[in-house]
Write a protein that holds these residues in place. Structure first.
Motif, PDB file in Angstrom:
ATOM      1  N   SER A  41      33.274  26.252  35.161  1.00 30.80           N
ATOM      2  CA  SER A  41      32.591  27.322  35.886  1.00 30.80           C
ATOM      3  C   SER A  41      31.454  27.858  35.035  1.00 30.80           C
ATOM      4  O   SER A  41      31.530  27.841  33.795  1.00 30.80           O
ATOM      5  CB  SER A  41      33.567  28.456  36.209  1.00 30.80           C
ATOM      6  OG  SER A  41      32.913  29.515  36.879  1.00 30.80           O
ATOM      7  N   PHE A  97      30.580  30.779  34.324  1.00 31.14           N
ATOM      8  CA  PHE A  97      30.851  31.904  33.431  1.00 31.14           C
ATOM      9  C   PHE A  97      31.336  31.427  32.059  1.00 31.14           C
ATOM     10  O   PHE A  97      31.405  32.206  31.109  1.00 31.14           O
ATOM     11  CB  PHE A  97      31.846  32.884  34.060  1.00 31.14           C
ATOM     12  CG  PHE A  97      33.299  32.467  34.013  1.00 31.14           C
ATOM     13  CD1 PHE A  97      34.061  32.648  32.869  1.00 31.14           C
ATOM     14  CD2 PHE A  97      33.902  31.899  35.126  1.00 31.14           C
ATOM     15  CE1 PHE A  97      35.391  32.270  32.834  1.00 31.14           C
ATOM     16  CE2 PHE A  97      35.241  31.520  35.097  1.00 31.14           C
ATOM     17  CZ  PHE A  97      35.987  31.698  33.952  1.00 31.14           C
ATOM     18  N   SER A 151      31.441  41.996  25.985  1.00 26.93           N
ATOM     19  CA  SER A 151      32.855  41.929  26.325  1.00 26.93           C
ATOM     20  C   SER A 151      33.533  40.931  25.395  1.00 26.93           C
ATOM     21  O   SER A 151      33.229  39.729  25.450  1.00 26.93           O
ATOM     22  CB  SER A 151      33.062  41.507  27.779  1.00 26.93           C
ATOM     23  OG  SER A 151      34.436  41.303  28.053  1.00 26.93           O
ATOM     24  N   ARG A 161      20.782  36.791  39.384  1.00 28.65           N
ATOM     25  CA  ARG A 161      22.145  37.058  39.824  1.00 28.65           C
ATOM     26  C   ARG A 161      22.252  36.987  41.346  1.00 28.65           C
ATOM     27  O   ARG A 161      23.240  36.464  41.879  1.00 28.65           O
ATOM     28  CB  ARG A 161      22.593  38.436  39.323  1.00 28.65           C
ATOM     29  CG  ARG A 161      22.779  38.498  37.813  1.00 28.65           C
ATOM     30  CD  ARG A 161      23.061  39.915  37.346  1.00 28.65           C
ATOM     31  NE  ARG A 161      23.321  39.970  35.901  1.00 28.65           N
ATOM     32  CZ  ARG A 161      23.468  41.096  35.228  1.00 28.65           C
ATOM     33  NH1 ARG A 161      23.364  42.261  35.853  1.00 28.65           N
ATOM     34  NH2 ARG A 161      23.704  41.069  33.925  1.00 28.65           N
ATOM     35  N   SER A 220      37.756  32.071  38.722  1.00 31.40           N
ATOM     36  CA  SER A 220      36.980  33.271  39.038  1.00 31.40           C
ATOM     37  C   SER A 220      37.135  33.621  40.509  1.00 31.40           C
ATOM     38  O   SER A 220      37.583  32.809  41.319  1.00 31.40           O
ATOM     39  CB  SER A 220      35.498  33.045  38.713  1.00 31.40           C
ATOM     40  OG  SER A 220      34.890  32.209  39.689  1.00 31.40           O
ATOM     41  N   ALA A 221      36.723  34.834  40.850  1.00 31.92           N
ATOM     42  CA  ALA A 221      36.830  35.286  42.231  1.00 31.92           C
ATOM     43  C   ALA A 221      35.658  34.813  43.089  1.00 31.92           C
ATOM     44  O   ALA A 221      35.522  35.228  44.231  1.00 31.92           O
ATOM     45  CB  ALA A 221      36.918  36.809  42.265  1.00 31.92           C
ATOM     46  N   ALA A 266      33.015  37.257  45.251  1.00 34.88           N
ATOM     47  CA  ALA A 266      33.374  38.647  44.934  1.00 34.88           C
ATOM     48  C   ALA A 266      32.954  39.004  43.505  1.00 34.88           C
ATOM     49  O   ALA A 266      32.451  40.108  43.244  1.00 34.88           O
ATOM     50  CB  ALA A 266      34.873  38.856  45.117  1.00 34.88           C
ATOM     51  N   TRP A 267      33.152  38.076  42.577  1.00 32.90           N
ATOM     52  CA  TRP A 267      32.742  38.289  41.188  1.00 32.90           C
ATOM     53  C   TRP A 267      31.222  38.419  41.098  1.00 32.90           C
ATOM     54  O   TRP A 267      30.693  39.315  40.417  1.00 32.90           O
ATOM     55  CB  TRP A 267      33.241  37.131  40.334  1.00 32.90           C
ATOM     56  CG  TRP A 267      32.639  37.031  38.964  1.00 32.90           C
ATOM     57  CD1 TRP A 267      31.567  36.282  38.589  1.00 32.90           C
ATOM     58  CD2 TRP A 267      33.073  37.699  37.772  1.00 32.90           C
ATOM     59  NE1 TRP A 267      31.302  36.423  37.254  1.00 32.90           N
ATOM     60  CE2 TRP A 267      32.214  37.290  36.732  1.00 32.90           C
ATOM     61  CE3 TRP A 267      34.112  38.584  37.485  1.00 32.90           C
ATOM     62  CZ2 TRP A 267      32.358  37.749  35.419  1.00 32.90           C
ATOM     63  CZ3 TRP A 267      34.255  39.035  36.177  1.00 32.90           C
ATOM     64  CH2 TRP A 267      33.386  38.622  35.165  1.00 32.90           C
ATOM     65  N   LEU A 268      30.513  37.531  41.771  1.00 35.96           N
ATOM     66  CA  LEU A 268      29.054  37.537  41.714  1.00 35.96           C
ATOM     67  C   LEU A 268      28.474  38.776  42.383  1.00 35.96           C
ATOM     68  O   LEU A 268      27.446  39.303  41.943  1.00 35.96           O
ATOM     69  CB  LEU A 268      28.501  36.268  42.365  1.00 35.96           C
ATOM     70  CG  LEU A 268      28.866  34.959  41.654  1.00 35.96           C
ATOM     71  CD1 LEU A 268      28.386  33.766  42.462  1.00 35.96           C
ATOM     72  CD2 LEU A 268      28.296  34.920  40.246  1.00 35.96           C
ATOM     73  N   GLU A 269      29.095  39.247  43.450  1.00 34.54           N
ATOM     74  CA  GLU A 269      28.630  40.472  44.104  1.00 34.54           C
ATOM     75  C   GLU A 269      28.726  41.662  43.152  1.00 34.54           C
ATOM     76  O   GLU A 269      27.822  42.507  43.099  1.00 34.54           O
ATOM     77  CB  GLU A 269      29.455  40.739  45.366  1.00 34.54           C
ATOM     78  CG  GLU A 269      29.094  39.831  46.527  1.00 34.54           C
ATOM     79  CD  GLU A 269      30.012  40.038  47.725  1.00 34.54           C
ATOM     80  OE1 GLU A 269      29.576  39.707  48.850  1.00 34.54           O
ATOM     81  OE2 GLU A 269      31.156  40.516  47.540  1.00 34.54           O
ATOM     82  N   LYS A 270      29.795  41.730  42.402  1.00 32.63           N
ATOM     83  CA  LYS A 270      29.962  42.815  41.431  1.00 32.63           C
ATOM     84  C   LYS A 270      28.873  42.751  40.370  1.00 32.63           C
ATOM     85  O   LYS A 270      28.293  43.776  39.986  1.00 32.63           O
ATOM     86  CB  LYS A 270      31.343  42.715  40.793  1.00 32.63           C
ATOM     87  CG  LYS A 270      31.630  43.797  39.759  1.00 32.63           C
ATOM     88  CD  LYS A 270      33.020  43.618  39.163  1.00 32.63           C
ATOM     89  CE  LYS A 270      33.297  44.669  38.089  1.00 32.63           C
ATOM     90  NZ  LYS A 270      34.637  44.490  37.472  1.00 32.63           N
ATOM     91  N   ARG A 271      28.575  41.536  39.883  1.00 37.10           N
ATOM     92  CA  ARG A 271      27.542  41.373  38.859  1.00 37.10           C
ATOM     93  C   ARG A 271      26.167  41.730  39.407  1.00 37.10           C
ATOM     94  O   ARG A 271      25.349  42.326  38.702  1.00 37.10           O
ATOM     95  CB  ARG A 271      27.528  39.918  38.364  1.00 37.10           C
ATOM     96  CG  ARG A 271      28.827  39.424  37.778  1.00 37.10           C
ATOM     97  CD  ARG A 271      29.175  40.134  36.492  1.00 37.10           C
ATOM     98  NE  ARG A 271      28.139  39.967  35.499  1.00 37.10           N
ATOM     99  CZ  ARG A 271      27.832  40.888  34.582  1.00 37.10           C
ATOM    100  NH1 ARG A 271      28.477  42.028  34.545  1.00 37.10           N
ATOM    101  NH2 ARG A 271      26.885  40.660  33.694  1.00 37.10           N
TER     102      ARG A 271
END
Length: 302
Positions: A145, A147, A163, A257, A277-278, A281-286
């Protein structure tokens, strides 16, 4: 009925090849146009030695029979190269800011905007994938992935998106892990900007200046007030130019992004992403997060 006109001797002389003339396809190899074709005849060419094209063009090893996988693989590798250049530019800018050299810092940031535009354009070959087209070779990715990209993670760390948990996927790769550990502990590009502002006499809070650089940066109202003052004051032209160069970077990162989000949504919808990863949903948060946040919110107070 009219007869064909006789051949014009002048025209015939101008169009017919002259005796002993050189074939047209070899003309450009004659002096003064001829390259030295003997270069590299005993080994590789100087171009190959410098660019390492033979290495780059043999790094593609598709794992499926689908022809679209080659496009996905090369595009992803090109993105990794752009990540590398951008990390170089932002590291150059951070080092220049430590020396109070705004000219070198702005030049590096400006170059990185062109590189970010090229990086973002790399989504085009993938941006119109249908789910069936992506599914044809998706299994070849396995647990891979985006990430997990160490160079992309270094980009994020330079932006202040720190992080320690993101080092975990790289614990088996000693070089990448060491580079990321170093980047985690070093001040980000934004940290160096704020330190420069403090040295210039702006009221950046001591708590911001002394914060642990290994932690994710959180927006501060006092930093927002500093930037509002800089943008409102005509005497701060040099810092306004720095702020605008950083804003250009932040805007292009945001576009990256969002382009990633849209390409993923088109190719796989809301399914779980690779690597656990989600996915969307993960990319929307980023995509909702602003880079250099006070540069954006300060504009409401000018």
């Amino acid at each position: 009925m009219s007869q064909p006109s006789p051949i014009d001797p002048v025209e015939s002389a101008s169009t017919a090849p002259a005796a002993g003339s050189v074939p047209a396809d070899t003309i450009e190899t004659d002096p003064p146009f001829a390259p030295d074709l003997s270069i590299g005849s005993s080994s590789t060419t100087p171009y190959e030695d410098y660019v390492q094209a033979g290495v780059l063009t043999h790094l593609q090893h598709p794992l499926s029979d689908d022809p679209g996988e080659m496009v996905f693989l090369v595009t992803t590798q090109v993105m990794e190269l752009w990540f590398t250049v951008i990390v170089h530019e932002w590291s150059t800018a951070a080092e220049a800011l430590r020396r109070d050299d705004l000219t070198v810092a702005r030049d590096a940031l400006r170059r990185s905007t062109y590189e970010l535009e090229a990086l973002n354009a790399a989504w085009k070959p993938l941006a119109r994938l249908t789910p069936a087209q992506f599914n044809a070779y998706r299994s070849a990715l396995g647990e891979g992935s985006g990430f997990q990209s160490a160079m992309y993670r270094r980009m994020e760390f330079l932006l202040g998106e720190k992080s320690a948990s993101m080092l975990v996927p790289h614990r088996g790769a000693s070089r990448e892990h060491a580079e990321l550990e170093k980047a985690l502990q070093e001040p980000s590009l934004w940290d160096e900007v704020l330190r420069l502002l403090a040295r210039r006499g702006h009221a950046v809070p001591e708590a911001v200046l002394q914060r642990d650089p290994a932690l994710r940066y959180e927006a501060d109202p006092a930093v927002e007030a500093v930037w509002a003052g800089i943008y409102a004051g005509s005497q701060e032209c040099e810092l306004v130019q720095l702020g605008e160069a950083l804003t250009d970077v932040a805007e292009l990162v945001w576009r990256w992004r969002n382009d990633h989000l849209v390409a993923t949504r088109r190719a796989m919808g809301a399914k779980m992403g690779t690597g656990g990863s989600a996915g969307v949903a993960w990319l929307e948060k980023r995509a909702r997060k602003n880079v250099f946040p006070e540069l954006w919110t300060a504009r409401s107070h000018v």
